[in-house]
Design a protein around this motif. Structure first.
Motif, PDB file in Angstrom:
ATOM      1  N   MET A 258       2.177  22.607 -58.379  1.00  0.00           N
ATOM      2  CA  MET A 258       1.409  21.750 -57.494  1.00  0.00           C
ATOM      3  C   MET A 258       0.974  22.460 -56.221  1.00  0.00           C
ATOM      4  O   MET A 258       0.585  21.825 -55.255  1.00  0.00           O
ATOM      5  N   GLY A 259       1.022  23.759 -56.213  1.00  0.00           N
ATOM      6  CA  GLY A 259       0.630  24.496 -55.023  1.00  0.00           C
ATOM      7  C   GLY A 259      -0.864  24.668 -54.895  1.00  0.00           C
ATOM      8  O   GLY A 259      -1.646  24.221 -55.731  1.00  0.00           O
ATOM      9  N   ILE A 260      -1.245  25.311 -53.807  1.00  0.00           N
ATOM     10  CA  ILE A 260      -2.629  25.682 -53.542  1.00  0.00           C
ATOM     11  C   ILE A 260      -2.610  27.169 -53.215  1.00  0.00           C
ATOM     12  O   ILE A 260      -1.793  27.605 -52.412  1.00  0.00           O
ATOM     13  N   PRO A 261      -3.506  27.950 -53.831  1.00  0.00           N
ATOM     14  CA  PRO A 261      -3.516  29.380 -53.513  1.00  0.00           C
ATOM     15  C   PRO A 261      -3.708  29.630 -52.015  1.00  0.00           C
ATOM     16  O   PRO A 261      -4.412  28.875 -51.332  1.00  0.00           O
ATOM     17  N   GLU A 262      -3.092  30.678 -51.540  1.00  0.00           N
ATOM     18  CA  GLU A 262      -3.223  31.067 -50.137  1.00  0.00           C
ATOM     19  C   GLU A 262      -4.705  31.219 -49.787  1.00  0.00           C
ATOM     20  O   GLU A 262      -5.488  31.739 -50.576  1.00  0.00           O
ATOM     21  N   ARG A 263      -5.113  30.753 -48.655  1.00  0.00           N
ATOM     22  CA  ARG A 263      -6.476  30.813 -48.103  1.00  0.00           C
ATOM     23  C   ARG A 263      -7.439  29.816 -48.740  1.00  0.00           C
ATOM     24  O   ARG A 263      -8.569  29.693 -48.296  1.00  0.00           O
ATOM     25  N   VAL A 264      -7.044  29.110 -49.795  1.00  0.00           N
ATOM     26  CA  VAL A 264      -7.912  28.107 -50.420  1.00  0.00           C
ATOM     27  C   VAL A 264      -7.685  26.780 -49.707  1.00  0.00           C
ATOM     28  O   VAL A 264      -6.551  26.377 -49.468  1.00  0.00           O
ATOM     29  N   LYS A 265      -8.786  26.115 -49.358  1.00  0.00           N
ATOM     30  CA  LYS A 265      -8.691  24.824 -48.671  1.00  0.00           C
ATOM     31  C   LYS A 265      -9.480  23.781 -49.470  1.00  0.00           C
ATOM     32  O   LYS A 265     -10.677  23.961 -49.720  1.00  0.00           O
ATOM     33  N   PRO A 266      -8.832  22.694 -49.880  1.00  0.00           N
ATOM     34  CA  PRO A 266      -9.552  21.631 -50.586  1.00  0.00           C
ATOM     35  C   PRO A 266     -10.662  21.055 -49.711  1.00  0.00           C
ATOM     36  O   PRO A 266     -10.533  21.004 -48.482  1.00  0.00           O
ATOM     37  N   VAL A 267     -11.736  20.618 -50.340  1.00  0.00           N
ATOM     38  CA  VAL A 267     -12.830  20.015 -49.587  1.00  0.00           C
ATOM     39  C   VAL A 267     -12.375  18.714 -48.940  1.00  0.00           C
ATOM     40  O   VAL A 267     -11.511  17.999 -49.459  1.00  0.00           O
ATOM     41  N   ASP A 268     -12.952  18.433 -47.771  1.00  0.00           N
ATOM     42  CA  ASP A 268     -12.747  17.163 -47.075  1.00  0.00           C
ATOM     43  C   ASP A 268     -13.892  16.227 -47.426  1.00  0.00           C
ATOM     44  O   ASP A 268     -14.897  16.640 -48.030  1.00  0.00           O
ATOM     45  N   ASN A 269     -13.773  14.978 -47.023  1.00  0.00           N
ATOM     46  CA  ASN A 269     -14.809  13.968 -47.253  1.00  0.00           C
ATOM     47  C   ASN A 269     -15.161  13.839 -48.732  1.00  0.00           C
ATOM     48  O   ASN A 269     -16.320  13.653 -49.097  1.00  0.00           O
ATOM     49  N   PHE A 270     -14.160  13.945 -49.573  1.00  0.00           N
ATOM     50  CA  PHE A 270     -14.342  13.844 -51.022  1.00  0.00           C
ATOM     51  C   PHE A 270     -14.575  12.381 -51.402  1.00  0.00           C
ATOM     52  O   PHE A 270     -13.889  11.484 -50.906  1.00  0.00           O
ATOM     53  N   ASP A 271     -15.547  12.149 -52.279  1.00  0.00           N
ATOM     54  CA  ASP A 271     -15.864  10.804 -52.758  1.00  0.00           C
ATOM     55  C   ASP A 271     -15.673  10.782 -54.268  1.00  0.00           C
ATOM     56  O   ASP A 271     -16.517  11.250 -55.020  1.00  0.00           O
ATOM     57  N   VAL A 272     -14.554  10.239 -54.707  1.00  0.00           N
ATOM     58  CA  VAL A 272     -14.219  10.271 -56.128  1.00  0.00           C
ATOM     59  C   VAL A 272     -15.277   9.570 -56.977  1.00  0.00           C
ATOM     60  O   VAL A 272     -15.551   9.986 -58.091  1.00  0.00           O
TER      61      VAL A 272
END
Length: 171
Positions: free
Chosen positions: A16-30
């Motif tokens: 369940m991790g996130i690779p270093e330096r990767v940032k999920p997008v904000d303001n996501f609209d499913v």
């Protein structure tokens, strides 16, 4: 028993991790993300090996999660393969960070770290580490300039894009 419990916790949390330096997008609209996506490129892994015509379809589940149907054609066996899973938000419904499961209680990261946030026509997705990468599009083909930009972004974040498999969507 404590050692087994600790080992299982470490094993499952690693998915369940996130690779270093990767940032999920904000303001996501499913709701804009729902529907069919075509796999344009991916890093190789056993559960998709040899597949062409790969797509993923997302729909809402009654429990607030997403139903995920992955489908691809396995030419060497002349048959379609399909897997149905479920996904839930890992860090709020406005972040492009979900946990997805195709195998019972085991979840893995689904991190959307680049997205056409205006029209939801392309998406750059990874798993818990840099061994998992997908370039997705609403159409089987993608503009070369967009694809090149996404590949360059992934490479700059440590993904080995020289090993990308570009998916065919024809026989």
């Amino acid at each position: 028993m404590k050692k087994l419990s600790l080992w299982l916790t470490l094993l499952l949390s690693g998915c369940m991790g996130i690779p270093e330096r990767v940032k999920p997008v904000d303001n996501f609209d499913v709701r804009k993300y729902l529907g069919k996506w075509y796999e344009v490129a991916r890093l190789d892994h056993s559960f998709e090996r040899g597949l062409s015509w790969v797509s993923a379809e997302y729909s809402l589940r009654e429990d607030g999660g997403l139903k995920v149907i992955n489908r691809g054609y396995l030419a060497k066996e002349d048959r379609w393969k399909e897997a149905t899973g479920k996904a839930y938000f890992a860090d709020g419904a406005d972040k492009g960070y979900l946990k997805v499961s195709f195998f019972g209680p085991f979840y893995g990261s689904y991190v959307i770290f680049d997205l056409d946030q205006e029209n939801y026509q392309y998406s750059l997705v990874c798993g818990p580490n840099t061994n998992y990468l997908w370039i997705l599009s609403r159409t089987p083909e993608m503009e070369a300039s967009v694809k090149d930009r996404l590949v360059a972004k992934a490479a700059s974040l440590g993904f080995d894009t020289s090993k990308l498999i570009y998916v065919t969507h024809n026989r």
